[in-house]
Design a protein around this motif. Structure first.
Motif, PDB file in Angstrom:
ATOM      1  N   ASN A 177      -6.476 -13.403   0.003  1.00 62.63           N
ATOM      2  CA  ASN A 177      -5.721 -12.910   1.153  1.00 62.63           C
ATOM      3  C   ASN A 177      -6.495 -12.994   2.466  1.00 62.63           C
ATOM      4  O   ASN A 177      -7.683 -12.673   2.526  1.00 62.63           O
ATOM      5  N   HIS A 213       6.485   1.920   4.747  1.00 64.31           N
ATOM      6  CA  HIS A 213       5.092   1.686   5.126  1.00 64.31           C
ATOM      7  C   HIS A 213       4.380   3.009   5.388  1.00 64.31           C
ATOM      8  O   HIS A 213       3.250   3.241   4.928  1.00 64.31           O
ATOM      9  N   LEU A 262      -6.098 -11.188   5.316  1.00 64.39           N
ATOM     10  CA  LEU A 262      -6.516  -9.883   5.834  1.00 64.39           C
ATOM     11  C   LEU A 262      -7.819  -9.441   5.179  1.00 64.39           C
ATOM     12  O   LEU A 262      -8.741  -8.959   5.860  1.00 64.39           O
ATOM     13  N   ASP A 282      -4.313  -1.307  13.503  1.00 68.15           N
ATOM     14  CA  ASP A 282      -3.301  -2.292  13.106  1.00 68.15           C
ATOM     15  C   ASP A 282      -2.097  -2.165  14.035  1.00 68.15           C
ATOM     16  O   ASP A 282      -1.297  -1.240  13.914  1.00 68.15           O
ATOM     17  N   GLN A 326       6.132  -6.898  -0.692  1.00 65.57           N
ATOM     18  CA  GLN A 326       5.184  -7.296   0.354  1.00 65.57           C
ATOM     19  C   GLN A 326       4.451  -6.081   0.922  1.00 65.57           C
ATOM     20  O   GLN A 326       3.237  -6.123   1.129  1.00 65.57           O
ATOM     21  N   THR A 336       4.675  -4.992  11.656  1.00 66.23           N
ATOM     22  CA  THR A 336       4.876  -5.348  10.246  1.00 66.23           C
ATOM     23  C   THR A 336       6.325  -5.228   9.818  1.00 66.23           C
ATOM     24  O   THR A 336       6.877  -6.126   9.180  1.00 66.23           O
ATOM     25  N   TYR A 373      -5.782 -10.714  -4.066  1.00 66.60           N
ATOM     26  CA  TYR A 373      -6.714 -10.019  -3.163  1.00 66.60           C
ATOM     27  C   TYR A 373      -7.840 -10.947  -2.719  1.00 66.60           C
ATOM     28  O   TYR A 373      -8.211 -10.974  -1.546  1.00 66.60           O
ATOM     29  N   PHE A 387      -0.649 -12.017   5.729  1.00 66.50           N
ATOM     30  CA  PHE A 387       0.064 -11.815   4.476  1.00 66.50           C
ATOM     31  C   PHE A 387      -0.048 -12.986   3.500  1.00 66.50           C
ATOM     32  O   PHE A 387       0.565 -12.951   2.434  1.00 66.50           O
ATOM     33  N   ARG A 417       1.983  -4.604  -1.800  1.00 64.22           N
ATOM     34  CA  ARG A 417       0.785  -5.436  -1.941  1.00 64.22           C
ATOM     35  C   ARG A 417      -0.094  -5.341  -0.690  1.00 64.22           C
ATOM     36  O   ARG A 417      -1.321  -5.259  -0.783  1.00 64.22           O
ATOM     37  N   HIS A 418       0.534  -5.338   0.471  1.00 64.81           N
ATOM     38  CA  HIS A 418      -0.212  -5.286   1.735  1.00 64.81           C
ATOM     39  C   HIS A 418      -1.034  -3.999   1.832  1.00 64.81           C
ATOM     40  O   HIS A 418      -2.225  -4.038   2.159  1.00 64.81           O
TER      41      HIS A 418
END
Length: 541
Positions: free
Chosen positions: A106, A227, A108, A122, A169, A126, A103, A68, A172-173
């Motif tokens: 990041n 999520h 990830l 995944d 969060q 989270t 981006y 993150f 954006r994730h």
């Protein structure tokens, strides 16, 4: 360099479920390589050593870091990052600032680009990670500071509070997951999620030792299903990988039973000789431990449930009892995940269940759409004012394109005329500008925040407000000296009468006309493109 045929990237791969996914995938799917990603380096390296010994025909790689944060900060503890004022403000910028800049930094995204996975699993917990930053504790600290006059301390608490918000969060994730997996052409993204309560309801008594009902635990469920909703949208996005989610509704366990030097919720590992205190005065909630004598270490036998922590025999017996959370094994979850990767229908995949349950468009509504549009057109003609856009239906590009289409339609009613005119875009721009004084677009569009950029690229016809660039925070103005900014704003939300943009409209019109020439026949030829008419209809185009 030739990339391997099949690469599996397992996020949270050193955890209970992740490790079992890696093991089962290695023995059944036999990918060319499996990347085991974990928060800490030692966890990933240890997992790779264990997995490689059991599956020597598969190449395993270790990767690590916080997914993150920017990749140059990914190896540092989150608490340490947030205690550094400069880094804390950088984290705020990557969370709330421009997406593209965040981006590119990041971690990830860095991992996905580096390993080019065909499948991403995944298994990161989270929702727990986000909710247990404890937005409620942060809010109370801010409220306490507001009652005082320490502005410096208030600023620190506000920054911590902003960083604890789960919604920005998560948003954006998931956007980063979508863009990164799409960028590398990943085939499948599958999430091992959570219900937040182990399948129990609002009366759940197991709350990580907070009061019941636990606000933090309910925030975990809110994050977990938020999520899921975002993944549902990702799964319906053109060009995205196949998106799946497995959501265990029980405690996941267990990894090991052993006797350890335990640490309690207050980060204490000592046994203290208790002291007597007479009630009636002030009771200190967290006193200096130096005032107590120790009698040894807090050494107890526990069951290790991985990401859920360790439980004593009494706690484990209670939480897994019939009618409570009970539990499900990592191996069972891994079996479902691997079957879903292979394309099997397990009946336990959440996104497919949502797809099958949501109410889809109806035949009746399709018929009524045509009637409603006809009524709108008749009322529009009677009013003498074109019904184009109010700027409420986003993104801003939509309103800008609708107004551009309306203006072009008034000058060039047919698609063929637009194609022909666009062969000489300078002359086309002159004709459109000449017509502008007779068009209601000249006043309506700027009035609703959509300005008109004239062919010189330097003159803007505007009203009191501009929808683009968007106002953020206390920002009230921007500089217009950078032509790249002007180009970006014009593309996003200004009616652009420059020849280059009119030439693009010529290309669009040509593609619309070409769509009618499909060699397909019957129902195979029926799609949005072939239903377009030969005239420019602003809503359909």
């Amino acid at each position: 360099m030739t990339m391997p045929r099949e690469t599996l990237l397992v996020l949270g791969g050193a955890g209970l479920v992740g490790r079992q996914v890696c093991a089962l995938a290695a023995s059944t799917l036999r990918p060319d390589r499996i990347v085991v990603a974990s928060l800490f380096e030692h966890e990933a390296v240890e997992a790779v050593a264990e997995l490689a010994a059991a599956a020597p025909d598969v190449v395993f790689h270790a990767a690590w870091g916080d997914l993150f944060v920017p990749t140059d900060l990914a190896a540092r503890p989150r608490r340490e990052l947030q205690e550094d004022p400069a880094i804390r403000r950088r984290l705020l910028d990557v969370l709330y600032g421009p997406f593209e800049a965040a981006y590119e930094q990041n971690h990830l995204v860095h991992l996905v680009r580096a390993w080019q996975p065909t499948v991403v699993v995944d298994c990161v917990n989270t929702a727990t990670g986000l909710s247990y930053q404890d937005v409620f504790d942060g809010a109370q600290k801010v409220r306490d500071r507001l009652a005082g006059d320490d502005d410096a301390a208030l600023r620190v608490d506000v920054e911590h509070f902003l960083l604890s918000q789960s919604v920005p969060q998560l948003v954006r994730h998931v956007r980063m997951v979508h863009q990164a997996t799409t960028e590398v052409g990943a085939r499948v993204y599958i999430k091992c999620g959570t219900t937040g309560t182990g399948g129990m309801g609002l009366d759940i008594p197991y709350t990580h030792s907070e009061d019941r009902p636990s606000r933090k635990l309910l925030a975990k469920t809110e994050a977990a299903f938020g999520h899921t909703g975002l993944l549902f949208l990702m799964g319906r996005t053109t060009g995205a990988p196949i998106v799946k989610e497995i959501k265990p509704a029980a405690m996941i366990g267990f990894k090991d039973v052993r006797t350890i030097d335990a640490i309690d919720k207050n980060r204490n590992g000592d046994l203290f000789e208790p002291t007597a205190e007479v009630l009636g005065g002030s009771l200190t909630l967290k006193a200096d431990r130096a005032g107590w004598s120790t009698t040894g270490k807090l050494r107890v036998t526990v069951v290790d449930t991985g990401e859920n922590g360790v439980f004593t025999r009494g706690e484990f017996a209670a939480i897994t009892a019939l009618g409570q959370m009970q539990f499900v094994t990592p191996e069972e979850i891994a079996t479902i995940i691997v079957r879903e990767i292979r394309g099997a229908t397990t009946g336990q995949e959440v996104i497919a269940a949502l797809d099958a349950s949501v109410l889809d468009p109806s035949y009746k509504a399709g018929l009524l759409r045509g009637a409603a549009i006809t009524s709108l057109a008749e009322a529009e003609a009677a009013s003498g004012m074109p019904s184009v856009a109010l700027g409420k239906l986003g993104p801003p590009e939509l309103s800008k394109l609708l107004f551009e289409a309306q203006l072009l339609r008034e000058v060039y009613p047919s698609l063929a005329q637009i194609v022909e005119a666009a062969r000489a875009p300078d002359s086309m721009a002159e004709r459109v500008v000449a017509h502008l004084s007779d068009s209601t677009v000249r006043t309506v569009a700027p009035s609703v925040g959509i300005p008109i950029l004239l062919p010189d690229g330097a003159t803007l016809l505007r009203g009191p407000s501009l929808n683009v660039p968007e106002v953020i925070g206390h920002q009230t103005s921007v500089q217009t000296s950078d032509r790249a900014d002007v180009d970006r704003w014009a593309q996003k939300g200004w009616i652009d009468l420059r020849p280059a943009n009119l030439s693009r409209w010529g290309d669009r019109a040509a593609r619309m006309l070409a769509s009618h020439q499909s060699a397909r026949r019957g129902s195979a030829a029926a799609n949005l493109d072939t239903y377009l008419g030969s005239d420019l209809d602003i809503g359909e185009a």
